[in-house]
Design an enzyme around this catalytic site. Structure first.
Site, PDB file in Angstrom:
ATOM      1  N   LYS C  75       1.237  -6.327  12.458  1.00 31.44           N
ATOM      2  CA  LYS C  75       0.671  -5.023  11.908  1.00 31.44           C
ATOM      3  C   LYS C  75       0.112  -4.303  12.989  1.00 31.44           C
ATOM      4  O   LYS C  75      -0.649  -4.984  13.649  1.00 31.44           O
ATOM      5  CB  LYS C  75      -0.578  -5.161  10.821  1.00 31.44           C
ATOM      6  CG  LYS C  75      -0.943  -4.000  10.167  1.00 31.44           C
ATOM      7  CD  LYS C  75      -2.085  -4.314   9.020  1.00 31.44           C
ATOM      8  CE  LYS C  75      -2.557  -2.948   8.180  1.00 31.44           C
ATOM      9  NZ  LYS C  75      -3.532  -3.309   7.215  1.00 31.44           N
ATOM     10  N   SER C 155      -2.495  -1.208   2.532  1.00 32.41           N
ATOM     11  CA  SER C 155      -2.122  -0.735   3.830  1.00 32.41           C
ATOM     12  C   SER C 155      -0.948  -1.297   4.541  1.00 32.41           C
ATOM     13  O   SER C 155      -0.543  -0.788   5.505  1.00 32.41           O
ATOM     14  CB  SER C 155      -3.263  -0.242   4.842  1.00 32.41           C
ATOM     15  OG  SER C 155      -3.887  -1.402   5.366  1.00 32.41           O
ATOM     16  N   SER C 179      -5.563  -4.583   1.073  1.00 30.44           N
ATOM     17  CA  SER C 179      -4.474  -4.187   1.682  1.00 30.44           C
ATOM     18  C   SER C 179      -3.524  -5.301   2.197  1.00 30.44           C
ATOM     19  O   SER C 179      -2.413  -5.092   2.791  1.00 30.44           O
ATOM     20  CB  SER C 179      -4.953  -3.424   3.046  1.00 30.44           C
ATOM     21  OG  SER C 179      -5.253  -2.202   2.861  1.00 30.44           O
TER      22      SER C 179
END
Lengths: 505, 95, 491
Positions: C75, C155, C179
């Site tokens: 990420k 997210s 997330s």
């Protein structure tokens, strides 16, 4: 001596409408003596290349996290103990949020509602020998900011973060100071305490200690009412003078600011609570407009850190390791026989106090203090040196003072002897023997010298018989004749006898 | 409690976010929507409840006082929008 | 080749059936072909191949770490040394960190291979990956008989899409309010948010420091156990990292769930929730029961306050954490400004997207003078109550079973006009962050439209092993082996 604050005379400012008194509180930022910063492993050393003592944590890089330096915690606790203050076994680090180029994280890690140290006390020593108690409100740990340089370029400011993240202790007093002298004396005393403790080097030129001075004025009597019921309504609106970095400037800033406030109030104006700057060149304070914007620091506990919890036994260990502090030392010196004022001068610097103690070993305390004040400190002041620069050891001085006391040498010779060992070195006792500086107490030698002086100055003999006060001239001549080695008392007695002078001559 | 245009302007100032004048009103509306929803927290009596300061049972870590970081001025300058030797440069700040 | 899980690829590498270079090459190609999904924001193929070769050398010598030669996606919130890190924001510009986050360093130390950085909601603020400065990510899944593009959750939407579409063997995510678990649930993948303090936060761009936690996003529960073992550590650089040794989660998967006490919190039965969600939840409980678990109803009375509490605490911390993005030392700086205040205000207004700005404003407001007690202080007290709810129920049960999301993936643009509607996506996940507990999302079934749904298991602090074991039980019972059709290669 029972020191209390309210019993001392407040400094009075004579206004046109009456007398005003000054009320002063202080926030002192003292840089913690540590190798590395409060929350990072970057060095705290002074004077490095720009931004070269900055870690990614100090520069506020994304994802960087603070980890507290144990030494800084210990130093804060040590200082708190030295201020006879309450140590809070649980304290919390908060973020103080504001934007400034030298504040890389966009917040300062500080302690707001739960500081590491609570209420304490400092006794300050005034010239008249009295002591005044100044209450300490709190001490907390926080990060220093970096530095913006404004004079390197016409359009830009340059930012150096070397200071950013260095540990500071913010020490906040109660509004207990009443004169510019007290304000300066407080800072001097606080500096002495942290230097004794080894928690701050007190180097004001390098910014290791800076004071924010809060000044207000009120009509005479207002302060006593404040002390009686604790209500600030009896005091005037205060102005904060930022970053004053010497005792002298503290005194000057207070003087100027108090007069300015009285003039405004008497002119029908009101004092606006604001931050002001002391300009030491113009000897005035002025408003810092850039700080005028309404502050809203949005304090909240720093979620990157957990509460700081101390072990009571650990605090106790630190307490046991505290050195003798200035007040205790001063009391001991007074017990030796020094005046309170002399004692407070000597304890102001730990090195000086240590030097004095070694010098005074086995001799009269007062004589040792006089010797140190008159012969050593005088010379240091003249040459702008400190006690650490003295080339003559305290032990050597002790030998000199001891020789004066036991009559081995005269006071006059003692000064010459000091000069010799100061400039040429050597052991005072050996110098005395080698150069034959022993005091002459042999009456035969003195009498011979007297006869020689009389023989050379028959006219003076007549004069002195008419005016006995002239005997001093003879004493001087005889001393000269003996190379200063004669005991002045013995010379005086022999002269009187020889010239038949009355005793009061 | 209701957020108005002036409040948005003040908060944006504190947060150093330039918000165009015409956006203040709509933003106030959005924020009010959120704050009205959050109002439900007032139903709960929290008088004797301590605020959470740490979600884990962990003692704060301490480091030893050793210098083991810094000396990366050049590295720091690599991401700097403007720098002069190893200073960060910003428009003149008036004291 | 791209179908491998961490476990199966590891075994194939050990058995010399494949090489890391072959595996990595195949994945690099898949990543390139999947650009229409917008799952990656930075691809690092050269680095990947170089790391794969080094792994092969070590494997050939019989050496290598727990993840030797296994290609992962990271990420873009994790700082990676020498590789651009944006946090999905323009304000970081082309920021290249001169340091490596602890979690990613742990992975490289274990021999893993980096394929690149995945897309995400800006500063991890979002539940649909639509707030990214790099544009939205598309869910590899589409509803039956529909061409409308769906969100991959957020997210960690780039990571969830990459795992679901076989663009990596596994990925890292971060979870502040859901997330990891919410995007995992809507992409048919496994997502684990560990206990707060289990994975170091050092080097991860901060959103809300007291809630942020990194965790694995994988194809299987076993993979989550494998990846967590390498991500987690005790980190002296993170004051909130916890001094508890990291267990061997994979080994702890064995043993079944006989006698496990599973709590079903009645407050999670929401009015107006789709019946498919409730049905799946019941099914999950039955699966566990069938394997010997004991099911009991429990109560978490402060559940409904979790989301509003979160929307005070998280923005407050974020407003402060994001103050460092000021255009002075790194990142975006507005052009042509003459004074420092304009430099701040313009750089930040240009660099931050609207959702981030909105949350900064909320956070600034709730901390500001006069409002702190009414909002922030109250929210932190609510947090204590929410955490206490869990402490109470854990006297009776070992794990808690809930739905992972209130519904399946929705269409891009569907909820972006209504912040509160968007925030409700995290309604089942956010309590876990507020209480600092571990939570696992496991794929459990499909909607009638063919979209994946997940269940969530919530554990006691530092008891990841138990929720992984229960998750494995659900995974086996659900036999979820659906994969999205590959529409993006043609796109």
């Amino acid at each position: 001596m029972s020191p209390t604050s309210s019993s001392t005379a407040a400094q009075i400012i004579k206004g046109q409408t009456g007398d005003w008194e000054i009320v002063i509180g202080m926030e002192v930022h003292a840089q913690v003596s540590s190798n590395s910063k409060l929350f990072s492993g970057a060095s705290t050393e002074f004077g490095a290349e720009p931004n070269n003592q900055v870690s990614f944590v100090d520069a506020g890089m994304p994802g960087m996290l603070p980890v507290i330096n144990e030494k800084c915690v210990e130093q804060a606790v040590r200082t708190g103990l030295g201020l006879k203050a309450k140590i809070n076994l649980r304290s919390i680090f908060d973020r103080k949020n504001y934007f400034y180029p030298d504040l890389p994280q966009g917040y300062q890690i500080s302690q707001f509602q739960n500081p590491i140290v609570g209420e304490g006390e400092v006794f300050i020593d005034l010239k008249d020998g009295s002591s005044v108690l100044v209450g300490i409100e709190r001490l907390h740990l926080e990060q220093d900011a970096g530095k913006s340089l404004h004079d390197q370029s016409p359009d830009n400011s340059y930012v150096d973060l070397n200071r950013s993240g260095i540990a500071l202790m913010e020490i906040v007093t109660k509004p207990h100071m009443r004169s510019s002298e007290e304000a300066a004396a407080f800072l001097r005393k606080l500096r002495a305490i942290v230097r004794y403790l080894g928690t701050c080097d007190g180097n004001m030129d390098e910014g290791s200690m800076r004071a924010d001075v809060n000044v207000s004025v009120c009509k005479v009597g207002g302060y006593d009412k404040f002390r009686a019921d604790g209500s600030f309504k009896h005091l005037g609106t205060r102005c904060e003078i930022k970053n004053v970095n010497s005792m002298r400037f503290v005194a000057q800033a207070v003087e100027y600011e108090a007069r300015r406030q009285v003039e405004i109030i008497e002119g029908g104006g009101t004092i606006k609570q604001e931050t002001r700057l002391f300009d030491s060149k113009l000897n005035e304070t002025r408003s810092m407009r850039s700080k005028e914007e309404a502050h809203d620091y949005r304090y909240f506990p720093d979620p990157d850190l957990l509460p700081l919890e101390l072990d009571a036994a650990w605090v106790e260990t630190i307490k046991k390791s505290l050195p003798e502090l200035p007040d205790e030392k001063r009391a001991r010196f007074v017990a030796f026989g020094l005046t309170p004022y002399d004692a407070s001068v000597l304890v102001a610097e730990r090195e000086l106090a240590d030097y004095y103690e070694a010098l005074a070993k086995g001799v009269d305390a007062k004589a040792a203090a006089n010797w140190l004040n008159n012969e050593i400190l005088g010379r240091l002041n003249r040459d702008s040196l400190t006690i650490a620069d003295v080339p003559v050891s305290a032990a050597a001085n002790n030998a000199i003072v001891t020789m004066v006391a036991d009559g081995t040498i005269s006071g006059k010779i003692a000064k010459d002897l000091l000069y010799i060992v100061w400039t040429e070195g050597g052991d005072p006792r050996q110098v005395v023997e080698a150069r034959g500086l022993r005091q002459v107490t042999d009456t035969g030698a003195i009498d011979a010298a007297i006869e020689a002086v009389i023989a050379a100055n028959p006219d003076k003999v007549e004069e002195v018989k008419a005016k006995p006060k002239l005997a001093a001239w003879f004493v001087g001549q005889v001393m000269k004749q003996t190379g200063g080695k004669a005991n002045p008392g013995a010379v005086n007695a022999a002269l009187k006898k020889r010239l038949n002078l009355p005793d009061e001559g | 409690m209701s957020v108005d245009k002036d409040t948005v302007r003040r908060i944006a100032g504190l947060a150093r976010l330039a918000v165009p004048a015409e956006k203040l009103e709509p933003l106030a509306g959005e924020l009010n929507g959120i704050f009205n929803w959050v109002e439900m927290l007032n139903e709960v009596n929290v008088a004797d409840v301590p605020a959470m300061t740490s979600v884990v049972a962990q003692k704060l870590k301490w480091r030893a006082d050793v210098v083991n970081d810094g000396g990366v001025a050049e590295e720091l300058m690599k991401n700097a929008p403007e720098h002069e030797s190893t200073f960060f440069v910003v428009p003149k700040v008036v004291e | 080749m791209t179908d491998f899980t961490l476990a199966s690829a590891r075994d194939a590498l050990k058995a010399k059936k494949i090489s890391s270079l072959e595996l990595t090459t195949a994945l690099v190609k898949a990543v390139e072909e999947a650009r229409p999904l917008n799952a990656y924001v930075t691809e690092t193929p050269e680095k990947a191949l170089e790391m794969a070769r080094a792994s092969d050398t070590r494997l050939a010598k019989g050496e290598g770490g727990a993840l030797e030669g296994l290609p992962l996606a990271i990420k873009d919130l994790f700082c990676t040394k020498g590789v651009r890190t944006t946090a999905g924001s323009n304000i970081l510009g082309n920021y290249v960190p001169p340091y490596e986050s602890t979690v990613t360093q742990n992975l490289w130390d274990a021999g893993a291979v980096m394929l690149g950085k995945t897309n995400m909601d800006e500063f991890a603020m979002g539940s649909s990956n639509e707030t990214s400065a790099h544009g939205p990510v598309f869910n590899p899944w589409m509803a039956k008989n529909s061409n409308s593009k769906l969100v991959p959750g957020g997210s960690s939407g780039g990571s969830s899409a990459a795992v679901a579409a076989n663009l990596c063997l596994a990925a890292t995510g971060t979870d502040t309010g859901g997330s990891i678990r919410q995007p995992a649930a809507v992409t048919g993948t496994v997502g684990l948010k560990p206990t707060y303090g289990r994975c170091s936060r050092w080097g991860i761009v901060a959103f809300a420091s007291s809630l942020d936690q990194a965790g694995p996003m994988t194809k299987t529960v076993r993979d989550a156990a494998i990846l967590l073992k390498s991500m987690a550590s005790i980190d002296p650089k993170d004051s909130t990292s916890v001094d508890i040794p990291v267990p061997d989660y994979e080994k702890l998967l064995e043993g079944g769930i006989k006698g496990l006490k599973v709590g079903i919190p009645k407050e999670y039965r929401m009015d107006g929730a789709p019946p498919e969600i409730a049905a799946l939840w019941d099914k999950g409980a039955e699966w566990l029961k069938a394997q010997g678990a004991e099911i009991m109803e429990i109560s978490l009375p402060h559940t409904k306050y979790a989301l509003p509490t979160y929307y005070i605490v998280a923005p407050a911390e974020a407003s402060s954490n994001l103050a460092r993005y000021d255009g002075v030392r790194f990142g975006h700086r507005a052009k042509g400004v003459r004074d420092i205040t304009s430099l701040y205000e313009k750089s930040r207004a240009e660099g931050f997207g609207l959702e981030v700005q909105r949350r900064i404003l909320i956070g600034t407001y709730v901390l500001s003078a006069g409002y702190y007690d009414a909002y922030y202080a109250r929210a932190q007290k609510l947090r204590t109550l929410i955490a206490r709810d869990f402490t109470e129920v854990y006297k009776k049960c070992d794990v808690i079973l809930t739905p992972a999301t209130p519904g399946p993936a929705f269409a891009v643009g569907d909820k972006s006009d209504d912040p509160v509607a968007m925030y409700l996506n995290d309604v089942f996940t956010v309590t876990v962050n507020l209480a600092g507990l571990p939570g696992l999302a496991v794929p459990a079934g499909l909607t009638a439209n063919g979209l994946p749904l997940g269940l969530q298991l919530i554990g006691k602090a530092f008891d990841e092993a138990t929720i992984l074991r229960a998750g494995l039980a659900i995974e086996q019972a659900a036999a979820f082996n659906h994969k999205p059709a590959n529409w993006w290669r043609a796109a």
